[in-house]
Design a protein around this motif. Sequence first.
Motif, PDB file in Angstrom:
ATOM      1  N   GLY A 100       0.606  -1.120   0.205  1.00 27.44           N
ATOM      2  CA  GLY A 100      -0.034   0.156  -0.035  1.00 27.44           C
ATOM      3  C   GLY A 100       0.845   1.120   0.077  1.00 27.44           C
ATOM      4  O   GLY A 100       0.351   2.465  -0.236  1.00 27.44           O
ATOM      5  N   ASP A 101       2.164   1.244   0.204  1.00 28.52           N
ATOM      6  CA  ASP A 101       2.868   2.380   0.316  1.00 28.52           C
ATOM      7  C   ASP A 101       3.039   2.749  -1.187  1.00 28.52           C
ATOM      8  O   ASP A 101       3.033   2.219  -1.940  1.00 28.52           O
ATOM      9  CB  ASP A 101       4.524   2.060   0.678  1.00 28.52           C
ATOM     10  N   ALA A 102       3.077   4.146  -1.257  1.00 25.64           N
ATOM     11  CA  ALA A 102       3.527   4.890  -2.427  1.00 25.64           C
ATOM     12  C   ALA A 102       4.878   4.699  -2.896  1.00 25.64           C
ATOM     13  O   ALA A 102       5.768   4.869  -2.128  1.00 25.64           O
ATOM     14  CB  ALA A 102       3.288   6.313  -2.390  1.00 25.64           C
ATOM     15  N   ILE A 103       5.136   3.883  -4.067  1.00 27.24           N
ATOM     16  CA  ILE A 103       6.431   3.515  -4.354  1.00 27.24           C
ATOM     17  C   ILE A 103       6.710   4.246  -5.809  1.00 27.24           C
ATOM     18  O   ILE A 103       5.981   4.660  -6.612  1.00 27.24           O
ATOM     19  CB  ILE A 103       6.535   2.036  -4.841  1.00 27.24           C
ATOM     20  N   ALA A 104       7.945   4.966  -6.137  1.00 25.31           N
ATOM     21  CA  ALA A 104       8.312   5.348  -7.044  1.00 25.31           C
ATOM     22  C   ALA A 104       9.421   4.533  -7.915  1.00 25.31           C
ATOM     23  O   ALA A 104      10.225   3.705  -7.294  1.00 25.31           O
ATOM     24  CB  ALA A 104       9.088   6.821  -6.846  1.00 25.31           C
ATOM     25  N   VAL A 105       9.269   4.365  -9.175  1.00 30.73           N
ATOM     26  CA  VAL A 105       9.821   3.679  -9.938  1.00 30.73           C
ATOM     27  C   VAL A 105      10.575   4.507 -11.141  1.00 30.73           C
ATOM     28  O   VAL A 105       9.867   5.177 -11.838  1.00 30.73           O
ATOM     29  CB  VAL A 105       8.880   2.473 -10.764  1.00 30.73           C
ATOM     30  N   ARG A 106      11.879   4.596 -11.178  1.00 27.54           N
ATOM     31  CA  ARG A 106      12.448   5.519 -12.021  1.00 27.54           C
ATOM     32  C   ARG A 106      13.665   4.842 -12.823  1.00 27.54           C
ATOM     33  O   ARG A 106      14.070   4.019 -12.733  1.00 27.54           O
ATOM     34  CB  ARG A 106      13.444   6.614 -10.958  1.00 27.54           C
ATOM     35  N   SER A 107      13.269   5.186 -14.091  1.00 23.97           N
ATOM     36  CA  SER A 107      14.101   4.801 -15.119  1.00 23.97           C
ATOM     37  C   SER A 107      15.260   5.872 -15.761  1.00 23.97           C
ATOM     38  O   SER A 107      15.097   7.034 -14.955  1.00 23.97           O
ATOM     39  CB  SER A 107      13.349   4.194 -16.413  1.00 23.97           C
TER      40      SER A 107
END
Lengths: 832, 159, 342
Positions: free
Chosen positions: A776-783
Motif C-alpha cells: 500500500g505504500d506509494a512507490i516510485a519507479v524511476r528509469s
Amino acid sequence: MSDWITITIDGKEVKAKQGELLTEAAARAGIHIPVFCSHPKLDPLGACRMCLVETEGRRGKMLVTACTTPVNDGAVFYYDSPRAKDARAGTMELILANHPLDCPICDKGGECDLQDQAMEHGTGHSHYWEEKRHKEKNYPLSDLIMLDQERCVTCWRCIRYLEQWEDKPQLGLFNRGSATVIDKFPDAELDAYTSGSIVDICPVGALTNRLSRFRYRPWRLEHTDSICTHCGMGCNLRIDTRDFRVRRNVARTNMAVNDEWICDKGRFANGFAFSEQRLIQPLARIDGELQPVSWSEALDRVVAGLKDVVARHGAASVGGIGSAKLSNEANYLLGKFMRGLVGTNNVDFREGSALKAERRGIPSLKAAREADLIVLMGVDPSEEMPVLANFLKRAVKRGGAPVIIVHSRRIELTKYDGVFFNPAPGEESPLFDALTKASLQARNEASPDWLAEVEVDEETRKAAALLAKAEKPFIIYGTDYAWGYGSASIVQALTNWIVAAGHGDRLGFLHSQANAVGAADMGLMPDLLPGQRPLTDAAARAQLEALWQTELSAQAGLGYSGMIASALGRIKALYIMGADPVGEKPGYQKELSSLDFLVVQDLFLTETAKLADVVLPAASYVESAGTFTSTERRVQKAPQAAKAVGDSLPDWTILMHIARRYAPEKADAWRTPSVEAIFAEITQAAPQYAGFTWENLGDSGRQWAWDALPAPREIVAYQASEPAPIDKTFNMRLVTGSLLWDDGNVFAATERMASLGRKGVWLHPADAEALGVFEGDAIAVRSREASLELPLYISPRIRPGTVFVPFSLKDAPVGELFDEYGPRTTVAVYRA
Amino acid sequence: MSGLKELVQGAEFIAKSMGVTLKTLVTEAPNTVQYPEEPVAMYPRFRGLHELRRYEDGMERCIGCSLCEAACPTGAIYVLAAENDPSNPVSPGERHAEVYEVNLMRCIFCGDCMRACPTEAIVLGHNFELAQYDRVDLILDKEALLNPPTPNVIIRPDA
Amino acid sequence: MITTILISLVKSLVLILVLLGGFAYLTYYERKILGRFHVRLGPNRAGPFGLLQPIADAVKAIFKEEVVPGHIKDKLIYLLGPILTMITPLIAFAVIPMAPDLTIGGVTIHFYIADANIALLYIVGVTSFAAYGVILGGWSSNNNYGLLGALRTASQMISYELPLGILIVAIVLSTNIGRDQGSMSLVEILNRPRPWWLWLWLLLAFPAFYITMLAENNRSPFDLPETENELVAGYQTEYGGMKFAMYMMGEYLSMIASSALMVTLFFGGWHGPLATPGTWYGPLIGFGWFAIKIIIVLFLYLWVRASVPRIRYDQLLAFNWKVLFPFSLIYMAITAVMVALL
C-alpha cells in the motif's frame, strides 16, 4: 455406430449411446426431463431431485434421478408415469416451499428454469402455509455478482463450475436442511476471472449480474449473436440490447472456441459503447482549439490536409496507423487507402511489425483442450485469456498434462505439476539455448557448434524429456517475449528449442488483441500485403493492382514506432485509427505535435486525439458490423447490435467517404455498399480467405488453414541481445505484462469495474523488506527516462530482483519508463 | 282495399310517433350536463387516465417489474428499472422504476396493465380529459403519472 | 316611375336581408328545437343561449378555403349549381304578400314586391329551377355519388311537382267559387273573402300539399339526395366552404318560401286580429302574424324530422304515384264539380 443401444422410455424405444446419462438420451428422443442441478458441462450430482423417473430394477419399479443414471441396453424407464409425475410435483412443491415470490423484481424472471418447470411440473398449490424461511437477500458476492440466498435451490452448479472449470473453489454450501445457503468461504474473495459464468448457469435468480441489475427484462431484449473483442480468443457472445443500447452480454456456445464460457471482462466490460466520454461529433482544430464541425467539413479538412502534405513532401511523408482492436474491414480499407490512393507503404499497427511473432497465431484452441503437454513461454493465460486458462486447467486436471512454464513471474498455472523456469529479463536466451541443447540431446541429435558452451542442468533436462515424450503438446509464447528490445533473439531462441524438440509446426503465438492476426492478414504492415504476402512479391502486387485499379510501390514503408519517431523528420502527416500512442507513452507527444497534419479516428478523445488536427468519431464494434480474425485464425463476424452514439460512424464508412473525396476519379472503386461487400473484396485480396463469404462464416466462424503459411524448420544461430546494465542506481529489472483488470480506454469506460484489480507496482517480499516498504505504500519507479509513482503490492509470485509494473494503468503508463532497452530496462525503486 | 288500410295504418303510426316526440319536447327537461362548468358523473370502474399510486408513507408502489409493459397489447408502456439507493429509497425493496412512460397515442385503455400489476401501482383513473396541443404531451412521464390531475367528475354508484 | 323602382329596389333589398337573416336563424331554430326533441339543449355556447351560433357558422364558412377539386371539368356549371339553388327561393318570394298595405302621405306602400296575376304559376315555374341547381351541381361534380344524388333529386322533385301542381290548380279553381272569374294572384287569393266550408275544404288538401312540399325541399323523411349511408352527401359531395353553404341556404330558404306559400294559401297569410289594413299599426301586426304562422309551419318541418325516419327510395316514389297523385286528381275533380255547381 456399434455403441448405439436401445432403451425404452414410456413404452417408446429410443436409441441411446452406451453409458450416457438418461437425461441426454431422453433429450435426443424429444423428452426433456426437468433438471436444476444437472448441467452438460458439469459432473453429474443428483442434488435437486427434479429429474425423478421410474425404472424397472431388480427390486421392481423404483424412482431414480435421470441426471445421474447411465443407460444400459434394454433398460426401461417411465417418465410420464403417475408415480414419477407425482414425485416431481412433490419435489417442485418442496423447492417452492421456501422460494420467495420475487419474480416481478427478479432479473431471471422470464428466462427462469424454475418458473418454466413450476408451470409444467408443479401442482399450482402448496400444502405449506407457514412463513417462508428468510435468508440473505441482495448480498453482493463480488463487485460483479449479486447473490440472493432465498432464491437459491442449492443445485451446486456455481460451486461445481468454480471447482471443475476454474479450479478455484471459492463458493461453498453452509448449514443444513432448509437452512442451507451458498456463501463465500470466510475471509476469501470471489475473484475468479470467469465468475460471471455462474450467473449464466444458475437455474434460478439466485446469482445475478450486478452491473446490468434491473436494467432489462429478458422478453424485451433483442439478441445479436456476436463476439468479444477484448482479447484475441474471439469468444462468442450474445449481445442483448434494448432501445438500441447494450443491456448485457451473455456467453454463446461455440465448441471450437469458448465452449459456453466467457470471462468477466467480456461479460461485464461493455460500458465503452455508451460511455459519456464517447465522441459524438467530428472535431477540427480551428484557431488552435478542437471545435465541433460537420462531417462534411471534417472530411474535407482530412482530404485537404493529406493532399497538401502529399503535394509538398511526397506520398512517403504520410503514414497510417490501424489497430488490432478494429475489424478486418476497417484495417483493410485503411491499407487500401494508404497504399492504393495515397501511395505510401507506411502502414502498421501497434502489435504489427514491432511484434516478432508467429503471424498465424496458435494452431487451434481445440488443441489446448486436447493437449498432453502445455508449454507456456512469456505468456500468462490466466490474465490474458481466462477462458483458455480454464481449458488448460481442465487439460491438466482431467487430461493429466504437465505444464512447462517459462515466465518472469510465478504465474497461476505454475501451481500444476511440471517445470517452471523463472528467468530474469535478459536471461531468457541462454535458458532457451540450454533447453535447445537438452532437447537435441533427448532426441540424440547433434548440437550445432555455437551451442557447445551451453550448460544443461537437471530442470532443463526434465523439460526436454517431457517435450520429447509429448505427442500433441500445446506450445505457445506471448507478448512478453515477442515485443520490445531483445525480443528478436528471445523468439529465435525459443523457436530453436521447439524446432529442436521436433514440434516446430506446433509452436504458436498467443495474440492478445482481438484482430492482431486479421490486421496482418489485411496487409496492415509495412512489409506485408493482404494475405500476409511480402511486399516484394511482384505477383501479389500485380494481383492487388488489378483488384484496386491502382499502382503499388514496392518500397518498404515505416513501422509503428518508426513512423512516430520519424514524425520529427520525414513523416509529415499521420492517420491514426483506433490507436493511442501518447496514452501509452506520453513522451510521444513531442513527435506527434511536430506533425504537419494529424487525423485521429477513435471512440474517445484520447491523449493522442487531443493533439490532432481533425478528430473523427468512430462507432464501436457493437454499433457497426465487421469481421475479426482471432488468434487461432478464426474469422468471425460481429454484426451491428446497437445504434451508433451521436454522429459517430463505422470506421469503414468513414474511410469510404474519405477515399471518395480524396480521389473522385477513382470513386467507383470505393462505392462498396456494405460490410458484406467489403468482406467479399477481402476474400479476393487475401488468398487465405478465398471461399469465405459473410453468410458462410455462420454462427461459429471459419478458420483459415494453419499450414497456409510455412512453419519454422531450422535451428538458426543468432546474436543474443545484451541485457540492460545493472548499476548501483538502477538495480532492479523492470517486468511488464498485461493484467485482466487494467485501465485501458475500452475497459475503464465501464465505471462499475474501475475499482477491480490491484493496480500498482509489485515486488517480491524479500525486495520489499530490503527497501523497508509495506503493501500500500506509494512507490516510485524511476528509469533513465522518467519516473512513475504507484501503490505497492507485495507478492511472492514476483521474481526477486525485478519489479512488475502492468500495462495500461491510469495516469501511470509504464511506456514512460522505456529507454533504449524498451520494456526490458533497469530501474530504481524507492519509497516515494 | 288493403292498400288503403295500410295507408291509414301508416298515418296512424306516424301520428303516434309524432305524438311521442311532441310529448318529449313538452314534458322532458334537457339531460345535458354543462360539462366544463359542471362535473360529469362516471362509474367507479371507468378506465381513464393512468395514475401511479404511492403507499401511505409516500413510497412509490411501482417496483419497475415491467409486467405492465409485457401485458400491454399496443406497446404503449415503457419501463426502465433501477436499483434503489438504500439510504434514499424510492420504493420499498431493491427495485424501482427509473423511467415509466405511457404513450397515450397508443393506449387503448384496456386496463391490462392494471390487471398485470403485482403491487397495484398503475391504475386507470377517472380522468378523461386527455386532449393536448402537442404530441409530446401525450407521452406521460413518471412525474405526470405520480401527480395526476384531479378529474372533473363525480363518481356515481356502480349500476 | 323612378319612385316605384326605388321603392321596389329597397323592398327587395330589405326582403333579401330579412330572408338571409331568417335562414341563419332558421338553422339555429332547427338545432335548438331538435335538441329539445332529443332531450338536450342544442347550441348554447356562442353568445347567450347560443344565439351567435349562426354568425359563428357563417364566419367559419366564409373563411373556409375555396377549393375546386381537380377532377371537375366544367367549373362554370359547378359554380352555377349552388347559385341557382340559392336564388330560386329568393325570387319566388317576390309575389308573396307579407303585410297589409301602408299609406303614408298618399303614397301606398305594398308589402309585396309584385302583385303578378300569374303569381302561383310564377312560383311553380321559378321553384322548378331549383332542380337545375341540384342536377348541374351533381353532374359537374364528375363523381358517382354526386351524379346519383342529383338524379335522385331530379326524379323526386319532378315526381312531386305533379301532385303539387294539381293541388295548386284545385286551389286556383276554388277561387272561382261564387265569382265570375278566378285568380292566380296571391294578393287576390288572400284578400278574397271565402265561406267557412271552403276553408275547411282547402284545409283537407293541406296534408297532401305539405307532404309534397317536404319532398320538394328534400326534407326529412324525404332527404334522399343526401343519404349519407349510401351516397356520402349526394350532389353536395364535392362542395365545401361557401359553395356548400349556398346549397344549405337554398334548402333553408326553400323551406321558408314554402312555408310562406302555405301560410298564404291555407292559413290566411298576414290576416289576424288587429292586422287591420289602413291603420298605421296594421302592417306591423300583419307582418307579425305572417311570421308567427311561418314559424309554426316551420316547426312542423322540424317535428317531422325529429319523428319520422328516412324512407326508402322506392317507397318515396310509390307513395307519390299511388297515393298523392290519385288523391290530388280526385281532389281537383271534386273541386271542379263544386265550382261547376256553385
